[in-house]
Design an enzyme around this catalytic site. Structure first.
Site, PDB file in Angstrom:
ATOM      1  N   ASP A 250       0.725   4.115   4.302  1.00  0.00           N
ATOM      2  CA  ASP A 250      -0.333   5.072   3.984  1.00  0.00           C
ATOM      3  C   ASP A 250      -1.691   4.575   4.497  1.00  0.00           C
ATOM      4  O   ASP A 250      -1.999   3.387   4.412  1.00  0.00           O
ATOM      5  CB  ASP A 250      -0.371   5.195   2.448  1.00  0.00           C
ATOM      6  CG  ASP A 250      -1.349   6.221   1.948  1.00  0.00           C
ATOM      7  OD1 ASP A 250      -1.162   7.408   2.246  1.00  0.00           O
ATOM      8  OD2 ASP A 250      -2.311   5.837   1.241  1.00  0.00           O
ATOM      9  N   GLU A 312       0.842   6.529   8.830  1.00  0.00           N
ATOM     10  CA  GLU A 312      -0.179   7.576   8.836  1.00  0.00           C
ATOM     11  C   GLU A 312      -1.315   7.041   9.697  1.00  0.00           C
ATOM     12  O   GLU A 312      -1.992   6.094   9.318  1.00  0.00           O
ATOM     13  CB  GLU A 312      -0.683   7.837   7.428  1.00  0.00           C
ATOM     14  CG  GLU A 312      -1.701   8.959   7.416  1.00  0.00           C
ATOM     15  CD  GLU A 312      -2.334   9.181   6.050  1.00  0.00           C
ATOM     16  OE1 GLU A 312      -2.669  10.333   5.755  1.00  0.00           O
ATOM     17  OE2 GLU A 312      -2.515   8.215   5.301  1.00  0.00           O
TER      18      GLU A 312
END
Ligand code: GLC
Length: 591
Positions: A250, A312
Site C-alpha cells: 500500500d 500501489e
C-alpha cells in the site's frame, strides 16, 4: 452473440452476413525493428513465473459475501465463493486488509498486523481460505500497509506515551513552529494530508506534532528506524509462513519524507476539502523507497513458489513507474495508474501509454487495472451513458487481451457501477463527509457484490441490512441473471479469461500496436512464434470499416478467425476490411 475460435472464416462469414477472405497481403517481411524484446531481455528469473500468466482479482472482503448475517462480508463468505472465482477463470485474489482495525479507513488503519479482525472471522477461517483456494489453484495476496499504522496500534500507543519511550522514534514526531509553554504554535511545515488538512497532528501529552500522510488516525511509521524494518519484515514472514503467495504493498511512494522538512510548493486552486492544492514534492517518491522495496523482495524471496509483489504506485509517468521494478530486484508488478486513469476512450492515448509500458527500460511486466476500491468504477468513467454495456465489454478486451498481468476488481465482470450515498448522513468513508458534495468518498465503489436479483443481491441474509446499500442496478446486473445471457458482460469476461489461458499468442505473445495514426481504433497484434492474434477496438461511437495491412508487420497468414467479437457482427467484409460497429471489439486469430 456468435463466435468461436474453430469456425473457419468462410463459414463464419455467413453468420456475419458478409463473406470474403481477409485480403491484407500477408507477405513475409523482415520485422526485427517491430518485435518487442521486452520478454526476452527480462532481468527477472525464469520468465515463466505464475504471476506472468495470472489474472488477479481484488476482493474488498467487507463487500463480497456475508456468511453470518451481520451485513458485512467475511472470510467464510470468500471461501464459499471460491468456486465462482475458479469458474470465472481468475488465478489470484488480492484481499484488501483483514487485520484488526478500528476501521476509520476501513482496514487501512491497522492495530495488529498479525491477526484477523473478528469482523472477518478467525485465523482458522483464514487458513481454511488459503487451503481451499489452493485446492482450486487460486493464490492469496495480502495487503501490506506499510506507510502507517492505526493510532490504536500498541506501537503508537507506546510511542505517544512519552518522549523517551523506546518506540518514540518508530513514528515521525517534530516540534511545532513558535511553540511556547502555553501554545502549541504552528505545525512544523505546510505538508498536507492526502485526505485534507495539515499532515501534522498536535499531541498534547508530549507536546509535539506527529506526521500522518492520510487520516489523523493513521500516524506514519518512521522507515529510517531499523526497528521498524525488523518489525515489518516479521509481518511478511508470518503471512508467508501461512501460505500466501505475495503482497500488494500500500501507498509505497509515501514512505519517506524530507528530513529537513522543506515546505511543499503550492499549486493553483483548491481541492474538494477546501485546502490549497499542493505538490507533494518532499513527501512522495524519495529515493530511499527503493531500499525498502529491495528489502521486502529479499524477505519474500526466501520462500518458495515465486512470491509476487504488487505495488500501489500512482506514479506520474512511465519513468517513475519503471523505477519500481529496480534491476529485477524490487517489485514485479507495479500497478499502472497512468493507464487506469486515462478516463476517456481515447485510442491515441491508450496506444501511447501501452507502447510506453511495453517498452519500459526495466523490461518489467506491466500490471493493468481499471477499477479498485479507491477509484470510481470503470463503468462510470468510461461509459458514455448510451453504449455502456458495449463499452464495458470493450474495456474487458483492453484489460484481458493486452500483454501483462491484469487485475480485476470484484463486480467489474458484471458491469457494477459506482453508487454514491444519497445523503451526507449515509456516508461511511470520512473523506466523503469532509468533501461532500464535491467528493462523496469511496463508498460508491465498495457496494456489495451483486450475486442475484433479490433485494439483498445474495450478499447477505434476507431481511439483513447490508453495511452499504445494494445499488438499484443489481436487479439486472448480477451473476445469476448474467450467467444465463450469452451476451452479458459477465459472459464476455468469462470467454476472454478462458481465451487468455488457452490461446498461446494471448497468453505469451509480444504486443505490437498497428495502424498508429487511427484516431478511433486501437489495434495491436499479439505474437508468439508463428501464432498471431489481431485485436481491434473501436473506441468511438462511429461505425468504422478498417483495412489492416499486416504485411507491414511481417505477418504471414491468409485469413482471420474471430475468437471473440462484441457486438457479434463485428467482423470481416470483402476486400480485407474489418467492420467495427460503435465501441466494437474484435479478437481474431490470423491464419
Ligand atoms: C491506499 C489504499 C486506500 C487507503 C490509503 C491509506 O491508497 O488503497 O484505500 O485509504 O492507502 O492507507
Amino acid at each position: 452473440m456468435h463466435w468461436t475460435r474453430t469456425i473457419p472464416f468462410s463459414a463464419l462469414s455467413l453468420s456475419l452476413g458478409a463473406g470474403a477472405l481477409f485480403a491484407a497481403s500477408l507477405t513475409a517481411h523482415a520485422q526485427a525493428a517491430s518485435t518487442p524484446s521486452a520478454r526476452q531481455a527480462s532481468t527477472e528469473t525464469s520468465g515463466n513465473e505464475w504471476w506472468r500468466h495470472a489474472v488477479i482479482y481484488e476482493i474488498y472482503p467487507r463487500s463480497f459475501q456475508d456468511s453470518n448475517g451481520d451485513g458485512i462480508g467475511d472470510l467464510k463468505g470468500v471461501t464459499e465463493r471460491l468456486d465462482y472465482l475458479k469458474n470465472l477463470g481468475i488465478d489470484a485474489i488480492w484481499l484488501t486488509p483483514i487485520y484488526p482495525s478500528p476501521g476509520v479507513d476501513y482496514g487501512y488503519d491497522i492495530s495488529n498486523y498479525t491477526a484477523i479482525d473478528p469482523t472477518y472471522g478467525t485465523m482458522d477461517d483464514f487458513n481454511n481460505l488459503v487451503a481451499e483456494a489452493k485446492k482450486r489453484g487460486i493464490r492469496i495476496l495480502m495487503d501490506y500497509v506499510i506507510n502507517h499504522t492505526s493510532d490504536q496500534n500498541p506501537w503508537f500507543i507506546e510511542s505517544r506515551s512519552s518522549r523517551t519511550n523506546p518506540k518514540r522514534d518508530w513514528y515521525i514526531w517534530r516540534d511545532g513552529k513558535g511553540e511556547t509553554a502555553t501554545s502549541k504554535g504552528q505545525p512544523p511545515n505546510n505538508w498536507q494530508s492526502w485526505f485534507g488538512g495539515s499532515a501534522w497532528q498536535w499531541d498534547e501529552k508530549t507536546r509535539q506534532y506527529y506526521y500522518h500522510y492520510f487520516y489523523v488516525q493513521q500516524p506514519d511509521l518512521n522507515w529510517r528506524n531499523p526497528e521498524v524494518h525488523k518489525a515489518m519484515d516479521g509481518v511478511l514472514d508470518l503471512w508467508m509462513q501461512r501460505g500466501v503467495a505475495g503482497f500488494r504493498i500500500d501507498a509505497v511512494s509515501r514512505l519517506f519524507e524530507d528530513p529537513n522538512l522543506h515546505d511543499d510548493p503550492y499549486l493553483p486552486g483548491r481541492n474538494a476539502y477546501g485546502d490549497r492544492n499542493i505538490q507533494h514534492k518532499y513527501t512522495d517518491d524519495l529515493p530511499e523507497v527503493h531500499d525498502v522495496l529491495k528489502e521486502v523482495r529479499a524477505v519474500v524471496d526466501r520462500y518458495p513458489g515465486d512470491p509476487v509483489l504488487v505495488t500501489e504506485a500512482d506514479e506520474p509517468n512511465v519513468q517513475a513507474l519503471t523505477k519500481m521494478y529496480g534491476n529485477g530486484d524490487e517489485v514485479q508488478l507495479p500497478m499502472d495508474f497512468q493507464i487506469a486513469d486515462v478516463n476517456e476512450l481515447s485510442a491515441p492515448r491508450f496506444r501511447e501509454l501501452f507502447n510506453q509500458i511495453e517498452s519500459n527500460t526495466a523490461h518489467g511486466q506491466p500490471e493493468f487495472f481499471f477499477s479498485n476500491h479507491d477509484q470510481r468504477r470503470q463503468w462510470d468513467r468510461y461509459g458514455d451513458g448510451k453504449h455502456n454495456d458495449e463499452i464495458a465489454k470493450l474495456m474487458a478486451v483492453l484489460e484481458l487481451a493486452t500483454r501483462g498481468t491484469p487485475q480485476m476488481y470484484y463486480g467489474e465482470e458484471l458491469g457494477m457501477r459506482t453508487t454514491d450515498p444519497a445523503r451526507i448522513e449515509d456516508v461511511h468513508d470520512p473523506i466523503g463527509r469532509r468533501g461532500w458534495p464535491k467528493d462523496k468518498g469511496r463508498d460508491g465503489e465498495r457496494t456489495p457484490m451483486q450475486w442475484n436479483g433479490q433485494p439483498d443481491a445474495g450478499f447477505t441474509q434476507a431481511g439483513v441490512k447490508p453495511w452499504l446499500p445494494i445499488p438499484p442496478s443489481a436487479a439486472t446486473y448480477n451473476v445469476a441473471t448474467e450467467s444465463k445471457d450469452p451476451d452479458s458482460i459477465y459472459n464476455a469476461y468469462k470467454r476472454l479469461l478462458s481465451l487468455r489461458k488457452t490461446n498461446p499468442a494471448l497468453r505469451d505473445g509480444v504486443q505490437t500496436t498497428i495502424d498508429n495514426n487511427d484516431p478511433d481504433i486501437f489495434a495491436f497484434l499479439r505474437r508468439d512464434g508463428d501464432a498471431t492474434v489481431l485485436v481491434a477496438l473501436n473506441m468511438s461511437a462511429k461505425q468504422r470499416t478498417v483495412a489492416f495491412d499486416l504485411s507491414k508487420y511481417g505477418v504471414s497468414g491468409t485469413r482471420l478467425t474471430p475468437l471473440y467479437a462484441s457486438p457479434s457482427q463485428a467482423g470481416m467484409q470483402p476486400a480485407g476490411h474489418v467492420d467495427l460497429a460503435p465501441f466494437a471489439a474484435l479478437v481474431a486469430q490470423v491464419e
